[in-house]
Design an enzyme around this catalytic site. Structure first.
Site, PDB file in Angstrom:
ATOM      1  N   SER A  46       0.775  -1.171   0.055  1.00 17.08           N
ATOM      2  CA  SER A  46       0.024  -0.036   0.073  1.00 17.08           C
ATOM      3  C   SER A  46       0.908   1.407  -0.132  1.00 17.08           C
ATOM      4  CB  SER A  46      -1.000   0.085   1.139  1.00 17.08           C
ATOM      5  OG  SER A  46      -0.245  -0.271   2.575  1.00 17.08           O
TER       6      SER A  46
ATOM      7  N   HIS B 200      -5.132  -3.114  -2.876  1.00 24.08           N
ATOM      8  CA  HIS B 200      -4.864  -2.287  -4.112  1.00 24.08           C
ATOM      9  C   HIS B 200      -4.760  -2.682  -5.359  1.00 24.08           C
ATOM     10  CE1 HIS B 200      -4.088   1.010  -0.643  1.00 24.08           C
ATOM     11  NE2 HIS B 200      -3.813  -0.001  -0.041  1.00 24.08           N
TER      12      HIS B 200
ATOM     13  N   LYS C 255     -11.775   1.082  -2.206  1.00 20.60           N
ATOM     14  CA  LYS C 255     -10.635   1.785  -2.982  1.00 20.60           C
ATOM     15  C   LYS C 255     -11.168   1.687  -4.434  1.00 20.60           C
ATOM     16  CE  LYS C 255      -7.456   0.919   0.784  1.00 20.60           C
ATOM     17  NZ  LYS C 255      -6.911   0.176   1.757  1.00 20.60           N
TER      18      LYS C 255
HETATM   19  C1  LIG Z   1      -6.893   0.220   3.247  1.00 21.84           C
HETATM   20  C2  LIG Z   1      -6.345  -1.444   3.662  1.00 21.84           C
HETATM   21  C3  LIG Z   1      -7.006  -2.257   4.402  1.00 21.84           C
HETATM   22  C4  LIG Z   1      -8.037  -1.983   5.232  1.00 21.84           C
HETATM   23  O1  LIG Z   1      -9.303  -1.558   4.501  1.00 21.84           O
HETATM   24  P1  LIG Z   1     -10.477  -0.903   4.933  1.00 21.84           P
HETATM   25  O2  LIG Z   1     -11.714  -1.300   4.341  1.00 21.84           O
HETATM   26  O3  LIG Z   1     -10.118   0.509   4.664  1.00 21.84           O
HETATM   27  O4  LIG Z   1     -10.838  -1.015   6.548  1.00 21.84           O
HETATM   28  C5  LIG Z   1      -6.264  -3.399   4.603  1.00 21.84           C
HETATM   29  N1  LIG Z   1      -5.333  -3.889   3.792  1.00 21.84           N
HETATM   30  C6  LIG Z   1      -4.745  -3.016   3.170  1.00 21.84           C
HETATM   31  C7  LIG Z   1      -3.646  -3.523   2.359  1.00 21.84           C
HETATM   32  C8  LIG Z   1      -5.288  -1.666   2.842  1.00 21.84           C
HETATM   33  O5  LIG Z   1      -4.834  -0.937   1.998  1.00 21.84           O
END
Ligand SMILES: *Cc1c(COP(=O)(O)O)cnc(C)c1O
Length: 388
Positions: A177, A205, A237
């Site tokens: 990320s 991602h 995302k």
């Molecule tokens: C954003 C993210 C999460 C958490 O997801 P949310 O739905 O925002 O709680 C988990 N793992 C990774 C790699 C992330 O980038």
């Protein structure tokens, strides 16, 4: 009440240049945002396909609320599992080529749920060192022994695998990320198979962005449910809504329903939101141009940045960080970019390792080539002065 030293801890955080505060957007999410009355061109969201404020997704949410109401009203196992939730789970399973999928309100919750349900004390969890914080926290909650291998380093993973005890799970981000690089998933799966370990991929991602139909890292590498038994995908995302899911075998999903406390003891997300996500999933699957355009922007940015001599990271994804190092300097640069009406977040420890603060630039299919050119021009103006 006994003092909790809050004042002192806050002051320390400030002194270490680590103090954080949320900024308040006065506009919808998008590439053009307003903050404190000022317009910015943003390179700072994870809305990689430009769907967070897409009119069809908004309409699906409105229609969904009109038909199903706003609240889920109960946990899934009580009366909170409505038809749109069921349809979304089926659509996600079909898209990712897994037997079943299970919805959660967030990726953080999904990670806590699956790891704490699968592992307990006496088991082993192996982490890439750059894994997302929610995976680390999930390991703590599970009570399993855990060990972090060097980032994407198969020798380091192999050594730790040979020492693992009990049931063993290897957990990795599909796309990291804060760095944007990919995990070497075929290599990880080969090692796992040799040592009879399970693999879990957190594809927050990669989902929507990678693979022929956008089904993510596992589609890109063509990895089956047997090779990667546990897939976690987030909906906040590239899909532009919010929530998350775990996809895998029928047996895995049944086990989560029985044993995953973050699933059992939490109210379902809004059924209207499930309607919105179903619509954004339709768009993700059929509008290939979004992924193609994003790839063009990534190539354009990297080319331009290389010409400028910027310190890029080995990323082929929408996450294109520029490594700065010092936290205070990263903050200063972000501030200067704001003065040029560009919004880019400086990411500091502990989100990234010490002395590796960076400007986390993220690109979106909603950007134009002119946006990328403006970004490059501004970076050219600002960075050399700072980096010399
Ligand atoms: C954003 C993210 C999460 C958490 O997801 P949310 O739905 O925002 O709680 C988990 N793992 C990774 C790699 C992330 O980038």
């Amino acid at each position: 009440m006994k003092s909790l030293n809050l004042k002192e801890r806050l002051a320390q955080q400030q002194a270490a240049q680590l103090y954080r505060r949320p900024v308040c957007l006065e506009s919808p999410q998008g590439v053009q945002i307003r903050i404190q009355g000022r317009e910015y061109l943003s390179f700072a969201s994870n809305d990689y396909l430009g769907l967070a404020n897409h009119p069809d997704v908004v309409a699906a949410l409105q229609q969904g609320a009109a038909t199903w109401g706003v609240g889920g009203g109960a946990a899934h196992l009580v009366t909170g599992h409505l038809l749109p939730h069921q349809q979304l789970e089926e659509a996600l399973a079909h898209w990712t080529g897994r037997e079943r999928a299970l919805l959660f309100s967030s990726g953080y919750q999904a990670n806590l749920a699956v790891i704490s349900a699968l592992l307990g004390s006496g088991d082993t969890l192996l982490h890439d060192r750059l894994n997302h914080a929610s995976l680390l926290d999930a390991g703590r909650l599970s009570g399993a022994r855990f060990s972090r291998y060097l980032h994407n380093d198969m020798d380091s993973l192999s050594t730790r695998l040979s020492r693992a005890r009990g049931n063993t799970l290897i957990a990795t981000d599909g796309v990291f990320s804060m760095d944007g690089d990919l995990a070497p998933l075929p290599d990880i799966c080969r090692l796992a198979q040799q040592q009879d370990a399970w693999v879990m991929v957190d594809d927050a991602h990669g989902l929507g962005v990678l693979g022929k139909t956008g089904a993510g890292s596992l589609e890109l590498f063509n990895l089956s449910s047997q090779e990667v038994p546990v897939l976690m995908g987030t909906l906040g995302k590239a899909l532009g809504t919010s929530g998350a899911f775990i996809a895998g075998s029928h047996e895995l999903i049944e086990a989560l329903i029985q044993f995953a406390r973050p699933y059992i003891y939490s109210t379902s997300s809004s059924p209207a939101l499930a309607c919105a996500t179903l619509e954004s999933l339709r768009i993700v699957q059929k509008e290939h141009w979004r992924r193609q355009h994003l790839q063009q922007l990534i190539a354009l940015f990297r080319q331009g940045a290389q010409t400028l001599g910027l310190q890029l990271m080995p990323s082929t994804t929408a996450i294109q960080p520029i490594l700065i190092g010092d936290s205070a300097q990263a903050m200063r640069l972000a501030q200067q970019l704001q003065e040029h009406d560009l919004w880019i977040t400086a990411i500091r420890p502990p989100t990234v390792p010490n002395s590796s603060a960076r400007l986390r630039i993220t690109l979106s299919a909603a950007h134009s080539t002119a946006h990328i050119e403006r970004l490059l021009e501004t970076l050219a103006n600002i960075l050399p002065k700072e980096q010399e």
